[in-house]
Write an enzyme that holds these catalytic residues in place. Structure first.
Site, PDB file in Angstrom:
ATOM      1  N   CYS A  78     -13.066  -3.861   1.767  1.00 36.68           N
ATOM      2  CA  CYS A  78     -13.224  -3.217   3.072  1.00 36.68           C
ATOM      3  C   CYS A  78     -12.851  -1.730   3.036  1.00 36.68           C
ATOM      4  O   CYS A  78     -13.591  -0.952   2.463  1.00 36.68           O
ATOM      5  CB  CYS A  78     -12.424  -4.016   4.087  1.00 36.68           C
ATOM      6  N   HIS A 166     -12.842  -9.783   3.505  1.00 37.40           N
ATOM      7  CA  HIS A 166     -11.418  -9.933   3.157  1.00 37.40           C
ATOM      8  C   HIS A 166     -11.127 -11.284   2.518  1.00 37.40           C
ATOM      9  O   HIS A 166     -10.583 -12.179   3.188  1.00 37.40           O
ATOM     10  CB  HIS A 166     -10.575  -9.807   4.431  1.00 37.40           C
ATOM     11  N   GLU A 168      -8.807 -12.019   0.590  1.00 37.99           N
ATOM     12  CA  GLU A 168      -7.338 -12.228   0.507  1.00 37.99           C
ATOM     13  C   GLU A 168      -6.800 -12.914   1.752  1.00 37.99           C
ATOM     14  O   GLU A 168      -5.674 -13.410   1.753  1.00 37.99           O
ATOM     15  CB  GLU A 168      -6.627 -10.887   0.256  1.00 37.99           C
TER      16      GLU A 168
END
Ligand code: GLN
Length: 192
Positions: A78, A166, A168
């Site tokens: 991002c 994302h 994560e």
């Protein structure tokens, strides 16, 4: 040796969790002194304009640029992708290493953030897009590595991978396996 996570601002703690799940060493990078034992790098999501501003007076980005140019596996998610891109619409070029054009906030405002089914590393998984950038174009030497419907949302150029979303925040098995291969062992992600 350890994975460096740029920790000026943004979702660096979530990337830390990913590496903890993999039982891997990491270092949070705030300035040049944190770069000594780094052999891979993660540039997190957050706000690219803030990250650029925070390090403005330092030589941190020059040092990161050198490390990435030397070939260490580097993942940008991002805002991290925005930092890596060679051309940024509606924003500034900073590291300028990944041969693509990205457009900041191209999916709309915060309340237009969404989850989407992404094909990544030969697997489909729901991932979060939070005020995400779009990859408008990429040079022929850049591989497509992630796709949302017919849009490319992840690319790789040699040792650099940039993702619009994302992973994560999900830390699914497929992502963690990929991260282990790419960041820790330096292997390539599959392309389409
Ligand atoms: N919109 C942010 C930027 O321009 C990126 C958002 C994110 O990292 N989730 O930097």
């Amino acid at each position: 040796m350890a994975t460096g996570i740029l920790a000026l601002q943004g979702s660096f703690n979530d990337h830390r969790k990913s590496l903890e799940l993999l039982d891997k060493e990491y270092v949070l990078i705030k300035d040049n002194g944190d770069l000594k034992n780094i052999d891979s790098l993660i540039l997190p999501g957050g706000e690219s304009t803030s990250m650029i501003k925070i390090q403005e007076e330092s030589e941190l980005f020059d040092s990161l640029k050198k490390l990435i140019n030397d070939g260490i596996p580097t993942l940008g998610t991002c805002a991290g992708l925005i930092l890596l891109a060679k051309d940024v619409l509606d924003g500034s070029v900073s590291l300028g290493l990944l041969d693509c054009v990205v457009e900041r906030n191209a999916y709309g405002r915060q309340n237009e953030s969404f989850e989407g089914l992404v094909k990544f590393n030969n697997n489909s998984q729901m991932y979060c897009f939070i005020r995400a950038p779009k990859i408008i174009s990429a040079r022929h030497n850049v591989k497509n590595v992630a796709q949302l419907d017919d849009e490319i949302v992840g690319i790789q150029e040699n040792n650099i991978v940039g993702l619009c979303f994302h992973p994560e925040l999900t830390n699914d098995e497929n992502y963690l396996n990929w991260l282990n291969n790419f960041i820790v062992e330096g292997n390539n992600v599959r392309s389409f």
